[in-house]
Design an enzyme around this catalytic site. Structure first.
Site, short mmCIF file in Angstrom:
data_model
loop_
_atom_site.label_atom_id
_atom_site.label_comp_id
_atom_site.label_asym_id
_atom_site.label_seq_id
_atom_site.Cartn_x
_atom_site.Cartn_y
_atom_site.Cartn_z
N HIS A 192 -3.60 -5.20 0.38
CA HIS A 192 -3.06 -5.73 1.64
C HIS A 192 -3.14 -7.26 1.64
O HIS A 192 -4.09 -7.84 2.16
CB HIS A 192 -3.85 -5.17 2.83
CG HIS A 192 -3.60 -3.72 3.09
ND1 HIS A 192 -2.62 -3.28 3.94
CD2 HIS A 192 -4.18 -2.61 2.57
CE1 HIS A 192 -2.61 -1.95 3.96
NE2 HIS A 192 -3.54 -1.52 3.13
N GLU A 250 -1.63 -9.36 3.40
CA GLU A 250 -1.55 -9.96 4.73
C GLU A 250 -2.91 -10.33 5.28
O GLU A 250 -3.03 -11.21 6.14
CB GLU A 250 -0.81 -9.03 5.70
CG GLU A 250 -1.54 -7.76 6.09
CD GLU A 250 -1.31 -6.58 5.16
OE1 GLU A 250 -1.52 -5.43 5.58
OE2 GLU A 250 -0.91 -6.82 4.00
N CYS A 258 0.83 -1.19 0.00
CA CYS A 258 0.00 0.00 0.00
C CYS A 258 0.88 1.26 0.00
O CYS A 258 1.50 1.58 -1.01
CB CYS A 258 -0.97 -0.04 1.18
SG CYS A 258 -2.34 1.14 1.04
#
Length: 542
Positions: free
Chosen positions: A514, A516, A380
């Site tokens: 993102h 994750e 990001c």
């Protein structure tokens, strides 16, 4: 018919209700049950989207674009079930809906009160959409006795009566502190916490007691006696080396068996915990170690990067190595040479963030990684800073910057004012509200055939979760690609850059989304698996 498990906390906050709820959900799932987890948050914010990470920790984003509590990340990682906006509600959202109804006249001129209107709205949220589940676990945020949590406590008390007999149980998580001067574990805080709970009409069925050492049988008997709980339902929750050991530890203590017994389920299906044992074995017995520098601006509070920490560990599990994290505030690099801090690491990760503070330090971290061939992962904001660095150093755009930091002649990164969400056009104004106005949730991206990131994914069409309102300006794409930075991923309409990479670098990738948020211990995200693999290779060269 779904059965309900309400998880409350007492004595102090931050005891780990989220992990306990997730672990219990995983244990029930391992026995073959269909499980849903939900979080009730007592704060007045509509959602955590505008809250500072240093206060609240990470904002977890779901596929459908909800900004939620970080505990939903634990729920997803432990059960593999994707959460949605119906799995998290705050007092603010409850009141917002009630006030909207009152303004429309839905209450027909009646007085709007906490009981029954607020509690009914909470109950409606808890009960809605659970037809396909065997168990619904509801975690109530905060601590018993908090004034903010009282409407939620009253609502779950009422549900205990509203649901069919045997349709709900209460699990209370408390702390049993060790007093060094006395050399004893003390039961009194748990007794007081349960007394507070019983005063509002809730009798816990199970006590889950956090402690830093084994609880003697006599103390467990004492808590059972004074808290009106069966002796077998006093479950010790000891500290463990990794959160992925929690389901196994709780099973060994009998938590899932006691829950099923409280519902009268006998005999119970046996749990299948082989995958959990395998994950824990990989963590406990690594074949090597790598050090990853996380260059961020919220490094004082690790919960601000909770999903990121776990995803890196998942990458370590996949490569059977221990991942050591070196937390570096990006502002330090604006005053000191980053080389002494970064020369010893095997990989550099610059995570998401907002605002100008520390941005130049992140740019310098990206420059160090590019020039020294250190694996670099920009997520990001970390991707945006890597693009600005390349624009300055490789494309000769000396004034390259972001409009997030103020007016600039070279807006390499700029505010998005419109984008497509499905077939609908989303529009935003620079002076509009901050809450819920970002590009949120799952969006598709198309990867360039033959690019490194397409090779990592094994596909050219992906879907990932986003949370941002600024975007790399595609008007600079040609100049940047001529300088060597490839725009390897774009939105399907070709308007929004999604990923960048340096083909001549050992491993240099930036992503606007993102990744994750979708990583699991049983299914590590391919980008984190590849990044840690590159760090392992780097460690062999150093």
């Amino acid at each position: 018919m779904a059965r309900y498990i309400f998880i409350t906390g007492g004595v102090v906050s931050s005891l780990g209700k989220g992990i306990a709820s997730a672990a219990l959900g995983a244990l029930l799932q391992a026995r073959g049950y269909r499980v849903r987890l939900r979080k009730l948050d007592p704060y007045l914010n509509v959602d955590p989207g505008t809250m500072s990470p240093t206060q609240h920790g990470e904002v977890f984003v779901t596929d459908d674009g909800a900004e939620t509590d970080l505990d939903l990340g634990h729920y997803e990682r432990f059960t593999g079930r994707s959460a949605n906006r119906a799995d998290n509600v705050t007092t603010g959202r409850i009141y917002q809906d009630i006030i909207a109804k009152e303004r429309r006249g839905d209450y027909l001129g009646g007085t709007v009160q906490v009981i029954p209107h607020v509690t009914d709205a909470i109950k409606e949220f808890v009960l809605e959409g659970n037809e396909d589940y065997d168990f619904v676990l509801c975690e109530i945020g905060g601590t018993v006795g908090d004034i903010e949590a009282m409407p939620f406590m009253e609502a779950i008390r009422q549900l205990g009566n509203d649901l069919p007999r045997g349709g709900a149980i209460y699990v209370h998580l408390t702390l049993m502190p060790f007093i060094p001067a006395a050399g004893e574990l003390k039961t009194k805080p748990t007794q007081h916490s349960v007394r507070e709970l019983r005063a509002i009409g809730i009798q816990p069925d199970i006590l889950l007691v956090r402690a830093d050492r084994p609880i003697p049988a006599e103390e467990r008997r004492k808590m059972s006696l004074f808290c009106n709980v069966r002796p077998t339902a006093v479950i010790q929750a000891l500290d463990v080396a990794t959160i992925y050991d929690v389901p196994i530890a709780y099973h060994n203590e009998g938590l899932d068996g006691e829950v099923l017994a409280a519902f009268g389920i006998d005999p119970a299906p046996k749990p299948q915990l082989q995958l959990w044992h395998q994950v824990v074995d990989n963590i406990r017995n690594p074949e090597g170690e790598v050090t990853i520098a996380i260059v961020g601006k919220y490094t004082d509070l690790k919960d601000a990067y909770k999903s990121l920490i776990e995803a890196l560990q998942h990458g370590g599990i996949a490569n059977r190595v221990r991942v050591k994290l070196d937390w570096l505030p990006s502002e330090v690099f604006e005053k000191e040479d980053p080389a002494p801090y970064l020369e010893r690491v095997n990989g550099i990760l610059v995570p998401g963030g907002f605002g100008e503070r520390g941005s130049e330090g992140k740019i310098l971290a990206a420059k160090f990684a590019r020039e020294r061939d250190v694996p670099y992962f920009g997520i990001c904001f970390g991707m945006q800073m890597a693009v600005i660095e390349a624009a300055r150093s490789l494309a000769g755009i000396a004034k390259a910057s972001s409009t997030e930091f103020g007016e600039t002649d070279e807006p390499i990164v700029g505010l998005m004012t419109e984008w497509l969400k499905g077939n609908e056009l989303e529009q935003r104004a620079a002076e509009g509200d901050l809450g819920g106005t970002m590009r949120l949730g799952a969006y598709k991206a198309e990867l360039r055939q033959g690019s490194r990131i397409a090779e990592i994914y094994g596909d050219v069409e992906i879907s990932e979760r986003h949370r941002h309102r600024y975007e790399v300006n595609r008007a600079y794409r040609e100049r940047l690609e001529d300088a060597g930075m490839i725009f390897a991923g774009m939105s399907p309409d070709g308007l929004l850059p999604e990923t960048i990479e340096l083909p001549d670098h050992p491993w240099f990738i930036g992503v606007q989304y993102h990744p994750e948020l979708k990583s699991r211990p049983f299914e590590p995200h391919p980008l984190f698996t590849s990044f840690i693999q590159a760090a392992v290779e780097r460690s062999r060269l150093v």
